[in-house]
Write a protein that holds these residues in place. Sequence first.
Motif, short mmCIF file in Angstrom:
data_model
loop_
_atom_site.label_atom_id
_atom_site.label_comp_id
_atom_site.label_asym_id
_atom_site.label_seq_id
_atom_site.Cartn_x
_atom_site.Cartn_y
_atom_site.Cartn_z
N ASP A 10 53.92 -18.74 9.60
CA ASP A 10 54.07 -17.72 8.58
C ASP A 10 54.94 -18.22 7.42
OD1 ASP A 10 52.59 -16.09 10.18
OD2 ASP A 10 54.24 -14.77 10.77
N GLU B 79 53.63 -11.46 1.41
CA GLU B 79 52.97 -10.58 2.36
C GLU B 79 51.60 -10.18 1.84
OE1 GLU B 79 54.04 -8.82 5.30
OE2 GLU B 79 55.80 -10.11 5.47
N ARG C 235 51.24 -2.95 10.12
CA ARG C 235 52.02 -4.15 10.39
C ARG C 235 51.09 -5.20 10.94
NH1 ARG C 235 54.85 -6.78 14.42
NH2 ARG C 235 56.77 -7.81 13.70
N TYR C 236 51.14 -6.39 10.37
CA TYR C 236 50.29 -7.50 10.78
C TYR C 236 48.83 -7.04 10.80
CZ TYR C 236 54.65 -9.77 11.79
OH TYR C 236 55.88 -10.32 11.67
N GLY D 151 50.39 -8.28 6.91
CA GLY D 151 51.32 -9.26 7.42
C GLY D 151 51.51 -10.44 6.50
#
Length: 202
Positions: free
Chosen positions: A132, A137, A15-16, A141
Motif C-alpha cells: 500500500d 486513497e 473501507r478497502y 482503500g
Amino acid sequence: MEGTFAGTPFAMRLRYTRTWVHTDEHGPRQSGITSLPPALSFMIVSMWLNLAKIDVELLESVRANPDLIGAIFFDDGQAPVGFHHEADMFGDDYRTLDAVAQGRAEAEHESAQWRECYPWLAAATGETGENDVEGYEFDYGPAFVLDPGQVTAIAQGLMGEGWGFGVARRDAADGAYEGFEDLGPFYAAAAREGKAIVGGVS
C-alpha cells in the motif's frame, strides 16, 4: 454515512474493498450479498479495479509524491513522464472479479476465502495490503505499487494458479486491457517490458 430510504434507516461505512450496510432489522450486511432489504438495493455500488504499467522512474516519483497516481488514472491533462498510453491500462469490475474468484475457490477448495486460496491473485489486485501507498486513497482503500521484480513474480504466480488465460501478446493499437481475462496478459506484458504497476479500487 447514515440516512433513511423508503422509511428504512440505514448506516454505511466504506473501507478497502467492503461495502457494509446496517439496519435495525438486518444488522450489518455486505452489499454484495443477496439478503439486503429490497429498499436498500440501490446502495449496491460499482467497484472498479484500476491498474497501470509504469516505468521504474515514475514508480520512484509516485512513492515520493503519491498525488501523481491521480494524474495517471483520472486527470485529462498530460500524463506523467513514464506513463505512455491507453495500452498501459487495465480495468475490471471488481465485484465481478471477486465473484469469479470466490466461485472458483468454493468449487476447488470448498472455501469462499479466495484471497487465501489464490495468494497471487490477491497480490495482483492489491488485497494483501503489503504494498500500500501511504498518502493516496482510492474510493475503496489505499493505492498499491509493485516493483518490476514483484510484477514478474505475480505474472508467473497467476499462471501457476490458472489465471494466465494464455498470456496473449497484444498490440498497443488494441487499447486498454479490460475484463477479468485480460488480467494475466496484462501482468505478463508488464513483466516482459520490465514495468512496475500501480493500482487501486475506485
